[in-house]
Write a protein that holds these residues in place. Structure first.
Motif, mmCIF file in Angstrom:
data_model
loop_
_atom_site.group_PDB
_atom_site.id
_atom_site.type_symbol
_atom_site.label_atom_id
_atom_site.label_comp_id
_atom_site.label_asym_id
_atom_site.label_seq_id
_atom_site.Cartn_x
_atom_site.Cartn_y
_atom_site.Cartn_z
ATOM 1 N N ARG A 21 0.866 -1.172 0.000
ATOM 2 C CA ARG A 21 0.000 0.000 0.000
ATOM 3 C C ARG A 21 0.902 1.221 0.000
ATOM 4 O O ARG A 21 1.957 1.220 0.618
ATOM 5 C CB ARG A 21 -0.883 0.049 1.240
ATOM 6 N N ARG A 22 0.460 2.258 -0.702
ATOM 7 C CA ARG A 22 1.240 3.493 -0.672
ATOM 8 C C ARG A 22 1.213 4.061 0.738
ATOM 9 O O ARG A 22 0.182 4.051 1.406
ATOM 10 C CB ARG A 22 0.666 4.523 -1.637
ATOM 11 N N ASP A 23 2.352 4.544 1.187
ATOM 12 C CA ASP A 23 2.458 5.144 2.522
ATOM 13 C C ASP A 23 2.519 6.658 2.343
ATOM 14 O O ASP A 23 3.589 7.239 2.204
ATOM 15 C CB ASP A 23 3.701 4.615 3.221
ATOM 16 N N ARG A 24 1.367 7.291 2.320
ATOM 17 C CA ARG A 24 1.299 8.728 2.044
ATOM 18 C C ARG A 24 1.867 9.574 3.173
ATOM 19 O O ARG A 24 2.343 10.678 2.946
ATOM 20 C CB ARG A 24 -0.146 9.127 1.780
ATOM 21 N N GLN A 25 1.825 9.077 4.393
ATOM 22 C CA GLN A 25 2.307 9.863 5.525
ATOM 23 C C GLN A 25 3.831 9.894 5.596
ATOM 24 O O GLN A 25 4.410 10.899 5.979
ATOM 25 C CB GLN A 25 1.732 9.315 6.826
ATOM 26 N N GLY A 27 5.761 9.134 2.878
ATOM 27 C CA GLY A 27 6.268 9.305 1.527
ATOM 28 C C GLY A 27 6.686 10.731 1.236
ATOM 29 O O GLY A 27 6.239 11.674 1.875
ATOM 30 N N LYS A 28 7.543 10.882 0.243
ATOM 31 C CA LYS A 28 7.999 12.212 -0.158
ATOM 32 C C LYS A 28 7.131 12.784 -1.273
ATOM 33 O O LYS A 28 6.755 13.938 -1.233
ATOM 34 C CB LYS A 28 9.461 12.155 -0.629
ATOM 35 N N PHE A 30 4.584 10.556 -3.762
ATOM 36 C CA PHE A 30 3.308 9.829 -3.749
ATOM 37 C C PHE A 30 3.278 8.711 -2.709
ATOM 38 O O PHE A 30 2.253 8.095 -2.499
ATOM 39 C CB PHE A 30 3.030 9.209 -5.118
ATOM 40 N N GLY A 31 4.399 8.399 -2.090
ATOM 41 C CA GLY A 31 4.461 7.343 -1.094
ATOM 42 C C GLY A 31 4.704 5.964 -1.651
ATOM 43 O O GLY A 31 4.545 4.964 -0.952
ATOM 44 N N ALA A 70 1.788 4.838 -8.747
ATOM 45 C CA ALA A 70 1.129 5.887 -7.968
ATOM 46 C C ALA A 70 -0.334 6.043 -8.365
ATOM 47 O O ALA A 70 -1.186 6.326 -7.523
ATOM 48 C CB ALA A 70 1.870 7.208 -8.149
#
Length: 74
Positions: A21-25, A27-28, A30-31, A70
């Motif tokens: 899963r993208r880690d948006r918190q 990430g720089k 899009f994560g 992304a």
């Protein structure tokens, strides 16, 4: 016969690194790299350095893959 459905063992938390899963918190941009590092259970800096090196050596092809991930990943 014993009933194995209700044992007294403690419930273990879900292991990180099981699903991408993208880690948006963390990430720089899009994560994506942070999500990959989390899924592979490695340091995010290693993933970012490998991604940048692959982009430079692959004449930018990994940049398109990054953007596709992304857009596709949650």
């Amino acid at each position: 016969m014993t009933d194995l459905r209700f044992d007294d063992s403690p419930v273990r938390p879900a292991r990180r690194g099981s699903i991408f899963r993208r880690d948006r918190q963390n990430g720089k941009i899009f994560g994506v790299c942070a999500g990959m590092a989390d899924a592979l259970d490695i340091d995010v800096t290693l993933v970012r350095v490998a991604w940048i090196a692959g982009t430079l050596l692959g004449f930018g092809s990994l940049l398109l893959i990054y953007l596709a991930i992304a857009l596709i990943a949650d």
